[in-house]
Design a protein around this motif. Structure first.
Motif, short mmCIF file in Angstrom:
data_model
loop_
_atom_site.label_atom_id
_atom_site.label_comp_id
_atom_site.label_asym_id
_atom_site.label_seq_id
_atom_site.Cartn_x
_atom_site.Cartn_y
_atom_site.Cartn_z
N LEU A 127 36.43 -19.14 11.52
CA LEU A 127 37.61 -20.01 11.48
C LEU A 127 38.78 -19.39 12.22
O LEU A 127 39.48 -20.06 12.98
CB LEU A 127 37.99 -20.30 10.02
CG LEU A 127 39.20 -21.21 9.81
CD1 LEU A 127 39.00 -22.56 10.49
CD2 LEU A 127 39.48 -21.39 8.32
N ILE A 128 38.99 -18.10 12.03
CA ILE A 128 40.07 -17.39 12.72
C ILE A 128 39.84 -17.43 14.23
O ILE A 128 40.76 -17.72 15.01
CB ILE A 128 40.18 -15.94 12.22
CG1 ILE A 128 40.70 -15.92 10.78
CG2 ILE A 128 41.08 -15.10 13.13
CD1 ILE A 128 40.56 -14.58 10.10
N ALA A 129 38.61 -17.14 14.66
CA ALA A 129 38.29 -17.14 16.09
C ALA A 129 38.49 -18.53 16.69
O ALA A 129 39.01 -18.67 17.81
CB ALA A 129 36.85 -16.68 16.30
N LYS A 130 38.09 -19.56 15.96
CA LYS A 130 38.25 -20.93 16.46
C LYS A 130 39.72 -21.30 16.59
O LYS A 130 40.16 -21.83 17.61
CB LYS A 130 37.54 -21.91 15.52
CG LYS A 130 37.73 -23.37 15.96
CD LYS A 130 37.46 -24.34 14.83
CE LYS A 130 37.93 -25.73 15.24
NZ LYS A 130 37.73 -26.73 14.16
N GLN A 133 41.25 -19.38 19.31
CA GLN A 133 40.51 -19.57 20.56
C GLN A 133 40.26 -18.23 21.28
O GLN A 133 40.58 -18.06 22.46
CB GLN A 133 41.20 -20.58 21.46
CG GLN A 133 40.89 -22.03 21.09
CD GLN A 133 39.39 -22.35 21.15
OE1 GLN A 133 38.83 -22.53 22.23
NE2 GLN A 133 38.72 -22.39 19.99
N VAL A 134 39.70 -17.30 20.51
CA VAL A 134 39.25 -16.02 21.05
C VAL A 134 37.79 -15.83 20.64
O VAL A 134 37.33 -16.41 19.66
CB VAL A 134 40.11 -14.84 20.53
CG1 VAL A 134 41.57 -15.01 20.94
CG2 VAL A 134 39.98 -14.70 19.02
N TYR A 165 31.32 -17.43 20.92
CA TYR A 165 32.45 -18.35 21.05
C TYR A 165 32.28 -19.53 20.10
O TYR A 165 31.18 -20.08 19.96
CB TYR A 165 32.56 -18.85 22.49
CG TYR A 165 32.91 -17.76 23.49
CD1 TYR A 165 34.24 -17.52 23.84
CD2 TYR A 165 31.92 -16.95 24.05
CE1 TYR A 165 34.57 -16.52 24.74
CE2 TYR A 165 32.24 -15.95 24.96
CZ TYR A 165 33.57 -15.74 25.30
OH TYR A 165 33.89 -14.74 26.18
N VAL A 166 33.37 -19.89 19.45
CA VAL A 166 33.40 -21.08 18.59
C VAL A 166 34.28 -22.10 19.28
O VAL A 166 35.51 -21.96 19.28
CB VAL A 166 33.94 -20.75 17.19
CG1 VAL A 166 33.86 -22.00 16.30
CG2 VAL A 166 33.17 -19.60 16.56
N PRO A 167 33.72 -23.15 19.89
CA PRO A 167 34.53 -24.13 20.62
C PRO A 167 35.54 -24.82 19.72
O PRO A 167 35.32 -24.99 18.51
CB PRO A 167 33.48 -25.13 21.14
CG PRO A 167 32.18 -24.41 21.08
CD PRO A 167 32.28 -23.45 19.94
N LYS A 168 36.65 -25.20 20.30
CA LYS A 168 37.68 -25.90 19.55
C LYS A 168 37.15 -27.20 18.96
O LYS A 168 37.60 -27.66 17.91
CB LYS A 168 38.89 -26.19 20.45
CG LYS A 168 40.11 -26.73 19.71
CD LYS A 168 41.29 -26.92 20.64
CE LYS A 168 41.88 -25.59 21.08
NZ LYS A 168 43.16 -25.77 21.83
N VAL A 180 26.75 -20.84 12.59
CA VAL A 180 27.51 -19.71 13.13
C VAL A 180 27.15 -18.43 12.39
O VAL A 180 26.97 -17.37 13.00
CB VAL A 180 29.03 -19.97 13.05
CG1 VAL A 180 29.81 -18.73 13.47
CG2 VAL A 180 29.42 -21.14 13.94
N GLU A 181 27.03 -18.52 11.07
CA GLU A 181 26.67 -17.33 10.29
C GLU A 181 25.28 -16.84 10.66
O GLU A 181 25.03 -15.62 10.72
CB GLU A 181 26.75 -17.65 8.80
CG GLU A 181 28.18 -17.83 8.29
CD GLU A 181 28.23 -18.20 6.83
OE1 GLU A 181 27.17 -18.17 6.16
OE2 GLU A 181 29.32 -18.53 6.34
#
Length: 211
Positions: A127-130, A133-134, A165-168, A180-181
């Motif tokens: 969630l933080i990465a999304k 956007q990193v 990468y987790v797309p927006k 994702v996990e």
């Protein structure tokens, strides 16, 4: 400045007493900010990451109990460590790292399992990465699990994986989160095998019982 000096001292202490760790696949480390997702295998593995990834600086989250001593609390805050109540973390545990990633040159270190005594991955890192956007950068540590092993010069090995990468557009529904996990867990398993195909982590803090 305090952060750089503190982790430089830690780096030299490690080099003197434990030797130089093996760092593999550093070319996979992205430029700019990222969320470093790591297996949590000993209380000092984050010291290895912080020391040997200099000059990159990190933002850390740690249990609030570590901040009881005012001198220790002052030093932790100078090293970008923020306390969190693990029983009632609140929204700030997501908002603050996102703000750091967006508005500073600090990356964020997260142990997705939360503690050394769990292998279950949690959803905060994705969630933080999304939101920021990193990318997430998986890393594993294989090495001494106790201070005694450090002084016996049991060499440490650190392996970096391909960024995740987790797309927006990813809404991180329950199904998305599970996917994702699974990707994170697979990355950790692959990195462990790259270092040592026979590696199995044993939690040294848990006593084994004889049948």
């Amino acid at each position: 400045m305090f952060y750089t000096v503190a982790f430089s001292i830690i780096k030299w202490i490690i080099l003197i007493f434990n030797g130089k760790p093996e760092l593999k696949n550093q070319q996979r480390i992205p430029t700019g900010n990222y969320v470093l997702i790591a297996t949590h295998r000993t209380w000092f593995d984050m010291l290895y990451f912080g020391a040997f990834l200099l000059p990159k600086h990190f933002y850390f989250i740690a249990k609030k109990e570590l901040f009881k001593n005012p001198i220790v609390a002052w030093g932790l805050r100078k090293c970008n460590v923020e306390p969190v109540d693990r029983t009632n973390p609140g929204i700030s545990v997501i908002k603050n790292p996102v703000k750091v990633l967006k508005k500073t040159d600090l990356s964020v270190l997260i142990f997705p399992s939360g503690t050394r005594h769990s292998t279950k991955l949690k959803g905060g890192a994705a969630l933080i990465a999304k939101m920021a956007q990193v990318p997430m950068l998986p890393v594993v540590y294989q090495g001494p699990l106790t201070l005694k092993a450090v002084f016996l010069r049991q060499r440490a090995h650190i392996n970096f994986g391909e960024p995740i990468y987790v797309p927006k557009s990813n809404k991180l529904t329950d199904a998305d989160q599970v996917a994702v996990e699974a990707q994170m867990a697979a990355a950790f398993a692959t990195l462990d095998r790259e270092l040592n195909p026979n590696y199995v982590y044993h939690d040294h803090t848990k006593k084994t019982t004889k049948s």
